[in-house]
Design an enzyme around this catalytic site. Structure first.
Site, PDB file in Angstrom:
ATOM      1  NE  ARG A  45      17.370 -30.161  -9.872  1.00 33.62           N
ATOM      2  CZ  ARG A  45      17.301 -30.817  -8.716  1.00 33.62           C
ATOM      3  NH1 ARG A  45      17.879 -30.316  -7.634  1.00 33.62           N
ATOM      4  NH2 ARG A  45      16.655 -31.963  -8.619  1.00 33.62           N
TER       5      ARG A  45
ATOM      6  CD  GLU B 286      -1.173  -2.285   2.139  1.00 35.52           C
ATOM      7  OE1 GLU B 286       0.075  -2.337   2.172  1.00 35.52           O
ATOM      8  OE2 GLU B 286      -1.894  -3.111   2.691  1.00 35.52           O
TER       9      GLU B 286
ATOM     10  CB  THR C   9      16.238 -38.203   2.506  1.00 32.12           C
ATOM     11  OG1 THR C   9      15.026 -38.875   2.847  1.00 32.12           O
ATOM     12  CG2 THR C   9      16.134 -37.642   1.101  1.00 32.12           C
TER      13      THR C   9
ATOM     14  CD1 TRP D  92      14.241 -39.496 -12.389  1.00 29.73           C
ATOM     15  CD2 TRP D  92      13.731 -38.697 -10.375  1.00 29.73           C
ATOM     16  NE1 TRP D  92      15.233 -38.608 -12.025  1.00 29.73           N
ATOM     17  CE2 TRP D  92      14.947 -38.103 -10.800  1.00 29.73           C
ATOM     18  CE3 TRP D  92      13.204 -38.357  -9.132  1.00 29.73           C
ATOM     19  CZ2 TRP D  92      15.640 -37.183  -9.993  1.00 29.73           C
ATOM     20  CZ3 TRP D  92      13.916 -37.444  -8.357  1.00 29.73           C
ATOM     21  CH2 TRP D  92      15.110 -36.868  -8.791  1.00 29.73           C
TER      22      TRP D  92
HETATM   23  N1  NAP Z   1       9.719 -40.579  -3.188  1.00 28.67           N
HETATM   24  C1  NAP Z   1       9.837 -39.605  -2.312  1.00 28.67           C
HETATM   25  O1  NAP Z   1       9.015 -38.676  -2.247  1.00 28.67           O
HETATM   26  C2  NAP Z   1      11.009 -39.613  -1.383  1.00 28.67           C
HETATM   27  C3  NAP Z   1      11.379 -38.430  -0.743  1.00 28.67           C
HETATM   28  C4  NAP Z   1      12.436 -38.487   0.172  1.00 28.67           C
HETATM   29  C5  NAP Z   1      13.091 -39.703   0.401  1.00 28.67           C
HETATM   30  N2  NAP Z   1      12.707 -40.809  -0.282  1.00 28.67           N
HETATM   31  C6  NAP Z   1      13.367 -42.091  -0.019  1.00 28.67           C
HETATM   32  O2  NAP Z   1      13.139 -42.423   1.355  1.00 28.67           O
HETATM   33  C7  NAP Z   1      14.237 -43.182   1.815  1.00 28.67           C
HETATM   34  C8  NAP Z   1      14.732 -42.564   3.100  1.00 28.67           C
HETATM   35  O3  NAP Z   1      13.733 -42.674   4.074  1.00 28.67           O
HETATM   36  P1  NAP Z   1      14.088 -43.103   5.540  1.00 28.67           P
HETATM   37  O4  NAP Z   1      12.842 -43.328   6.264  1.00 28.67           O
HETATM   38  O5  NAP Z   1      15.098 -44.187   5.463  1.00 28.67           O
HETATM   39  O6  NAP Z   1      14.903 -41.840   6.099  1.00 28.67           O
HETATM   40  P2  NAP Z   1      14.479 -40.352   6.443  1.00 28.67           P
HETATM   41  O7  NAP Z   1      13.059 -40.299   6.813  1.00 28.67           O
HETATM   42  O8  NAP Z   1      14.983 -39.454   5.380  1.00 28.67           O
HETATM   43  O9  NAP Z   1      15.411 -40.087   7.725  1.00 28.67           O
HETATM   44  C9  NAP Z   1      15.148 -40.827   8.883  1.00 28.67           C
HETATM   45  C10 NAP Z   1      16.187 -40.519   9.935  1.00 28.67           C
HETATM   46  O10 NAP Z   1      16.047 -39.175  10.362  1.00 28.67           O
HETATM   47  C11 NAP Z   1      16.464 -39.083  11.698  1.00 28.67           C
HETATM   48  N3  NAP Z   1      15.466 -38.395  12.502  1.00 28.67           N
HETATM   49  C12 NAP Z   1      15.700 -37.364  13.345  1.00 28.67           C
HETATM   50  N4  NAP Z   1      14.592 -36.970  13.944  1.00 28.67           N
HETATM   51  C13 NAP Z   1      13.612 -37.756  13.488  1.00 28.67           C
HETATM   52  C14 NAP Z   1      12.234 -37.809  13.781  1.00 28.67           C
HETATM   53  N5  NAP Z   1      11.627 -36.977  14.638  1.00 28.67           N
HETATM   54  N6  NAP Z   1      11.500 -38.756  13.154  1.00 28.67           N
HETATM   55  C15 NAP Z   1      12.070 -39.592  12.278  1.00 28.67           C
HETATM   56  N7  NAP Z   1      13.378 -39.588  11.966  1.00 28.67           N
HETATM   57  C16 NAP Z   1      14.157 -38.674  12.579  1.00 28.67           C
HETATM   58  C17 NAP Z   1      16.674 -40.506  12.213  1.00 28.67           C
HETATM   59  O11 NAP Z   1      18.066 -40.767  12.190  1.00 28.67           O
HETATM   60  P3  NAP Z   1      18.911 -40.398  13.507  1.00 28.67           P
HETATM   61  O12 NAP Z   1      18.337 -41.239  14.611  1.00 28.67           O
HETATM   62  O13 NAP Z   1      20.312 -40.698  13.148  1.00 28.67           O
HETATM   63  O14 NAP Z   1      18.658 -38.955  13.753  1.00 28.67           O
HETATM   64  C18 NAP Z   1      15.996 -41.358  11.167  1.00 28.67           C
HETATM   65  O15 NAP Z   1      16.578 -42.616  11.012  1.00 28.67           O
HETATM   66  C19 NAP Z   1      15.285 -43.173   0.713  1.00 28.67           C
HETATM   67  O16 NAP Z   1      15.210 -44.403   0.020  1.00 28.67           O
HETATM   68  C20 NAP Z   1      14.855 -42.043  -0.172  1.00 28.67           C
HETATM   69  O17 NAP Z   1      15.224 -42.260  -1.526  1.00 28.67           O
HETATM   70  C21 NAP Z   1      11.684 -40.807  -1.165  1.00 28.67           C
END
Ligand code: NAP
Length: 377
Positions: free
Chosen positions: A181, A53, A170, A144
């Site tokens: 991007r 404004e 992740t 993907w």
């Molecule tokens: N398609 C999609 O949209 C998409 C997007 C992202 C990822 N992905 C895939 O998802 C997979 C990764 O998932 P993920 O479950 O293994 O890992 P994540 O959810 O990325 O990370 C989990 C880690 O985060 C930490 N963390 C800290 N605070 C947390 C909380 N409050 N709650 C949960 N975790 C917490 C923990 O490790 P610490 O105990 O060491 O802190 C836990 O092991 C990969 O394969 C990736 O490619 C897919």
């Protein structure tokens, strides 16, 4: 009045030109009309600069300028300013019409409205999954699952949120850059109604937030390659000091938060007590830092923590044209889940769209859509 709506829609488009740049302020646009002709217009460009404004005139200047009528899209729910401008105008004998296009205005500023009332950021959960709800295969492949159109749309979400949040899982699995991007004109194509306004929107790169209890994020991670943005890493009290120092040396802002128990086994002989960083504490800290919106991109464990604690406002899901299957493939939402439908969060679906051969679904956690403007819906 038809004209009021036409000019308000232009003010909304003008406001959108600053998408991503005004936080923690709202997006604001204004047009000044005389004899059915626009004689001035403006928008709030960036936090720290004058509001829209002023680029067109502010409340007092509106009075001084002898403007006869003011059309208001929605009031600012900030208790410090709410309705005060309108009061001033009415006292000065100016006709004030409010609200006009209130649904559009509520959507435009849903991040700000939530933040200003709760002190915490608006949280959007985003996942890209197969039709059967998997975000990665049993071997960890996720790139993907969805097509290019879905991924481009996901980049629009990145540009419209203050920051994006992922878990250490992740970072370690995908080593992503976590930036937007798109080009400026691609973002403008996605956000603006071209029949009203056709201008590029300067991309805002979201800051990055990583939840990483032990500071395992490698200092060589690609997230550190992008300039001019902040990387926040939330760690637990048990995080080794040398990890904190190493991450700070590569520019990360490291914050220690409480860990809370997320799961206690009901089994009589085994007690599992998994501690995870407190999502409530993290959102409170982010609110204090002035974040009005967070895009949570995953992975499975992180999404489950936001869902289980009901710390989310909106869900945007992209469904790819594939079925992955398998108990070992990563589900979109992992964790413990809800034991009954009575306590599981209910959703209000608002938009579905076919993106080439994928589907985009948008929903709000029930009661979170426009809550602060209209009351629960
Ligand atoms: N398609 C999609 O949209 C998409 C997007 C992202 C990822 N992905 C895939 O998802 C997979 C990764 O998932 P993920 O479950 O293994 O890992 P994540 O959810 O990325 O990370 C989990 C880690 O985060 C930490 N963390 C800290 N605070 C947390 C909380 N409050 N709650 C949960 N975790 C917490 C923990 O490790 P610490 O105990 O060491 O802190 C836990 O092991 C990969 O394969 C990736 O490619 C897919």
């Amino acid at each position: 009045m038809v004209d009021d709506v036409v000019y308000m829609k232009r003010a909304i488009e003008l406001a959108k030109l600053a998408t991503g740049h005004t936080s923690p302020n709202p997006l604001v646009g204004a047009v000044v009309v005389k004899d059915n002709t626009i004689i001035g217009e403006g928008y709030h460009h960036k936090a720290g600069t004058a509001h829209a404004e002023v680029h067109a005139p502010c409340a007092l200047r509106i009075i001084e300028a002898g403007i006869a009528k003011v059309i208001v899209g929605s009031t600012d729910p900030n208790p410090l300013v709410s309705g005060k401008g309108m009061e001033l105008l009415r006292e000065a004998g100016i006709e004030v019409v409010c609200p006009v296009c209130s649904d559009e205005c509520a959507e435009l500023n849903e991040h700000f409205f939530t933040y200003i009332q709760t002190g915490k950021p608006f949280v959007t959960l985003k996942s890209a999954m197969s039709l059967d709800g998997k975000i990665a295969t049993s071997t960890g492949q996720s790139q993907w699952i969805t097509n290019e159109s879905s991924r481009r749309d996901g980049h629009v979400l990145r540009a419209t949120h203050d920051a994006m949040l992922v878990g250490i899982g992740t970072i370690l699995a995908d080593n992503p850059q976590l930036n937007c991007r798109l080009t400026d004109s691609e973002l403008s194509d996605a956000l603006l109604d071209k029949s009203i306004l056709d201008e590029p929107i300067t991309i805002h790169q979201p800051n990055v937030i990583i939840l990483d209890s032990l500071g395992r994020t490698p200092t060589t991670s690609r997230v550190f390659e992008i300039n001019n943005r902040k990387i926040h890493i939330f760690v637990s009290k048990g995080c080794p000091k040398d990890r904190i120092q190493a991450l700070e040396q590569v520019g990360a802002q490291v914050t220690v938060v409480e860990s809370i128990s997320t799961r206690k086994s009901k089994s009589t002989d085994i007690v599992i007590d998994i501690k995870k960083l407190s999502i409530d504490d993290i959102l409170t800290k982010l609110g204090e830092l002035g974040y009005t919106s967070i895009l949570v991109e995953g992975g499975s464990a992180i999404i489950s923590s936001f869902v289980e604690t009901k710390n989310f406002d909106k869900v945007v899901t992209y469904i790819g044209n594939t079925i992955i299957g398998g108990n070992d493939a990563t589900p979109a939402v992992g964790g413990r889940g809800f034991e009954s439908l009575e306590v599981s969060p209910q959703l209000t679906f608002t938009k579905t769209k076919v993106l080439d051969n994928n589907i985009r679904i948008e929903a709000y956690r029930q009661g979170r859509r426009g809550t602060y403007v209209h009351g629960n819906r």
